[in-house]
Design a protein around this motif. Structure first.
Motif, PDB file in Angstrom:
ATOM      1  N   SER A  78       7.089  -9.292  -5.161  1.00 21.79           N
ATOM      2  CA  SER A  78       6.964 -10.027  -6.420  1.00 21.79           C
ATOM      3  C   SER A  78       5.492 -10.050  -6.800  1.00 21.79           C
ATOM      4  N   SER A  79       5.215 -10.398  -8.035  1.00 21.22           N
ATOM      5  CA  SER A  79       3.812 -10.461  -8.457  1.00 21.22           C
ATOM      6  C   SER A  79       3.063 -11.511  -7.643  1.00 21.22           C
ATOM      7  N   GLU A  80       3.733 -12.606  -7.306  1.00 21.13           N
ATOM      8  CA  GLU A  80       3.089 -13.659  -6.505  1.00 21.13           C
ATOM      9  C   GLU A  80       2.748 -13.139  -5.109  1.00 21.13           C
ATOM     10  N   ARG A  81       3.666 -12.444  -4.494  1.00 21.97           N
ATOM     11  CA  ARG A  81       3.435 -11.925  -3.135  1.00 21.97           C
ATOM     12  C   ARG A  81       2.370 -10.837  -3.133  1.00 21.97           C
ATOM     13  N   MET A  82       2.350 -10.006  -4.161  1.00 25.61           N
ATOM     14  CA  MET A  82       1.412  -8.890  -4.196  1.00 25.61           C
ATOM     15  C   MET A  82       0.008  -9.331  -4.601  1.00 25.61           C
ATOM     16  N   ALA A  83      -0.154 -10.568  -5.053  1.00 23.20           N
ATOM     17  CA  ALA A  83      -1.475 -11.084  -5.444  1.00 23.20           C
ATOM     18  C   ALA A  83      -2.436 -11.116  -4.265  1.00 23.20           C
ATOM     19  N   GLU A  84      -1.922 -10.947  -3.072  1.00 31.93           N
ATOM     20  CA  GLU A  84      -2.750 -10.904  -1.859  1.00 31.93           C
ATOM     21  C   GLU A  84      -3.701  -9.705  -1.869  1.00 31.93           C
ATOM     22  N   TRP A  85      -3.356  -8.658  -2.606  1.00 31.57           N
ATOM     23  CA  TRP A  85      -4.146  -7.425  -2.637  1.00 31.57           C
ATOM     24  C   TRP A  85      -4.702  -7.192  -4.037  1.00 31.57           C
ATOM     25  N   PRO A  86      -5.900  -6.575  -4.126  1.00 28.14           N
ATOM     26  CA  PRO A  86      -6.429  -6.218  -5.447  1.00 28.14           C
ATOM     27  C   PRO A  86      -5.445  -5.319  -6.204  1.00 28.14           C
ATOM     28  N   GLN A  87      -5.500  -5.392  -7.516  1.00 28.39           N
ATOM     29  CA  GLN A  87      -4.545  -4.673  -8.362  1.00 28.39           C
ATOM     30  C   GLN A  87      -4.571  -3.163  -8.137  1.00 28.39           C
ATOM     31  N   ASP A  88      -5.715  -2.609  -7.756  1.00 30.30           N
ATOM     32  CA  ASP A  88      -5.808  -1.157  -7.593  1.00 30.30           C
ATOM     33  C   ASP A  88      -5.494  -0.678  -6.172  1.00 30.30           C
ATOM     34  N   THR A  89      -5.030  -1.576  -5.309  1.00 28.83           N
ATOM     35  CA  THR A  89      -4.650  -1.195  -3.949  1.00 28.83           C
ATOM     36  C   THR A  89      -3.509  -0.190  -3.991  1.00 28.83           C
ATOM     37  N   ILE A  90      -3.659   0.886  -3.242  1.00 26.29           N
ATOM     38  CA  ILE A  90      -2.590   1.883  -3.142  1.00 26.29           C
ATOM     39  C   ILE A  90      -1.667   1.484  -1.999  1.00 26.29           C
ATOM     40  N   PHE A  91      -0.378   1.506  -2.251  1.00 22.11           N
ATOM     41  CA  PHE A  91       0.621   1.186  -1.243  1.00 22.11           C
ATOM     42  C   PHE A  91       1.388   2.445  -0.869  1.00 22.11           C
ATOM     43  N   VAL A  92       1.673   2.576   0.412  1.00 22.59           N
ATOM     44  CA  VAL A  92       2.583   3.606   0.907  1.00 22.59           C
ATOM     45  C   VAL A  92       3.737   2.850   1.544  1.00 22.59           C
ATOM     46  N   VAL A  93       4.938   3.138   1.084  1.00 24.38           N
ATOM     47  CA  VAL A  93       6.120   2.424   1.552  1.00 24.38           C
ATOM     48  C   VAL A  93       7.013   3.364   2.356  1.00 24.38           C
ATOM     49  N   TYR A  94       7.678   2.794   3.347  1.00 24.11           N
ATOM     50  CA  TYR A  94       8.649   3.577   4.106  1.00 24.11           C
ATOM     51  C   TYR A  94       9.809   2.684   4.493  1.00 24.11           C
ATOM     52  N   CYS A  95      10.925   3.343   4.786  1.00 28.15           N
ATOM     53  CA  CYS A  95      12.118   2.627   5.222  1.00 28.15           C
ATOM     54  C   CYS A  95      12.669   3.319   6.465  1.00 28.15           C
ATOM     55  N   ALA A  96      13.940   3.131   6.730  1.00 33.41           N
ATOM     56  CA  ALA A  96      14.540   3.645   7.959  1.00 33.41           C
ATOM     57  C   ALA A  96      14.548   5.169   8.015  1.00 33.41           C
ATOM     58  N   GLY A  97      14.751   5.814   6.902  1.00 29.09           N
ATOM     59  CA  GLY A  97      14.808   7.272   6.895  1.00 29.09           C
ATOM     60  C   GLY A  97      15.499   7.795   5.664  1.00 29.09           C
ATOM     61  N   PRO A  98      15.879   9.063   5.679  1.00 27.33           N
ATOM     62  CA  PRO A  98      16.467   9.691   4.494  1.00 27.33           C
ATOM     63  C   PRO A  98      17.774   9.048   4.046  1.00 27.33           C
ATOM     64  N   HIS A  99      18.425   8.310   4.927  1.00 28.56           N
ATOM     65  CA  HIS A  99      19.691   7.668   4.597  1.00 28.56           C
ATOM     66  C   HIS A  99      19.487   6.293   3.957  1.00 28.56           C
ATOM     67  N   CYS A 100      18.251   5.891   3.742  1.00 29.05           N
ATOM     68  CA  CYS A 100      17.911   4.544   3.272  1.00 29.05           C
ATOM     69  C   CYS A 100      17.162   4.641   1.950  1.00 29.05           C
ATOM     70  N   ASN A 101      17.474   3.773   1.002  1.00 25.65           N
ATOM     71  CA  ASN A 101      16.749   3.801  -0.262  1.00 25.65           C
ATOM     72  C   ASN A 101      15.838   2.587  -0.444  1.00 25.65           C
ATOM     73  N   GLY A 102      15.552   1.885   0.637  1.00 33.95           N
ATOM     74  CA  GLY A 102      14.652   0.733   0.561  1.00 33.95           C
ATOM     75  C   GLY A 102      13.267   1.105   0.060  1.00 33.95           C
ATOM     76  N   ALA A 103      12.765   2.252   0.478  1.00 28.56           N
ATOM     77  CA  ALA A 103      11.442   2.689   0.008  1.00 28.56           C
ATOM     78  C   ALA A 103      11.476   2.996  -1.487  1.00 28.56           C
ATOM     79  N   ASP A 104      12.575   3.574  -1.963  1.00 35.10           N
ATOM     80  CA  ASP A 104      12.717   3.836  -3.397  1.00 35.10           C
ATOM     81  C   ASP A 104      12.705   2.520  -4.173  1.00 35.10           C
ATOM     82  N   GLN A 105      13.443   1.537  -3.664  1.00 38.30           N
ATOM     83  CA  GLN A 105      13.493   0.242  -4.332  1.00 38.30           C
ATOM     84  C   GLN A 105      12.123  -0.429  -4.331  1.00 38.30           C
TER      85      GLN A 105
END
Length: 140
Positions: free
Chosen positions: A71-98
């Motif tokens: 959420s915007s509140e949770r992400m306020a911990e990092w500067p706006q230009d912070t790059i995030f890399v997300v991962y999930c369980a693997g190719p069978h998971c769409n958590g990273a897409d979400q």
């Protein structure tokens, strides 16, 4: 003529555009491991599962933040230009897409680490356990 060459390859400018766009959206386990070893210029987010699952096995340096909690509140911990890399369980998971979609909707730069935990394991890279992100160092 084979099935491979029946349709001619795209012109170089189309290939450049396609793969440049693709690489702007995703990265892979080996590149993440290399960056973590050098000192990352991004925040690595483990975006699926419970805290207990994260504590059992996660990528060293990753912070657990379930995609449902972005959420915007949770992400306020990092500067706006912070790059995030997300991962999930693997190719069978769409958590990273979400997670990537939610971060982009918040105007945050983001890439997906393709393969997720499954890809990390396939590369025989080390995992961390416990509640902390910890440090990542490959043996020299």
């Amino acid at each position: 003529m084979s099935y491979v060459t029946e349709i001619a390859p795209a012109p170089a400018e189309h290939v450049i555009e396609h793969f440049s766009r693709l690489l702007s959206l995703e990265t892979d386990c080996a590149d993440v491991a290399h960056a973590l070893n050098q000192g990352p210029d991004f925040v690595l987010l483990h975006v699926v599962g419970t805290s207990a699952a994260y504590e059992r096995r996660h990528i060293p340096g990753a912070i657990h933040l379930n995609h449902r909690d972005i959420s915007s509140e949770r992400m306020a911990e990092w500067p706006q230009d912070t790059i995030f890399v997300v991962y999930c369980a693997g190719p069978h998971c769409n958590g990273a897409d979400q997670a990537a979609l939610k971060l982009a909707l918040l105007g945050r730069p983001v890439k997906i680490m393709i393969g997720g935990i499954t890809g990390w394991a396939d590369e025989e890279l080390p995992f961390a356990t416990g509640p902390e992100a910890g440090d990542f160092k490959l043996a020299a």
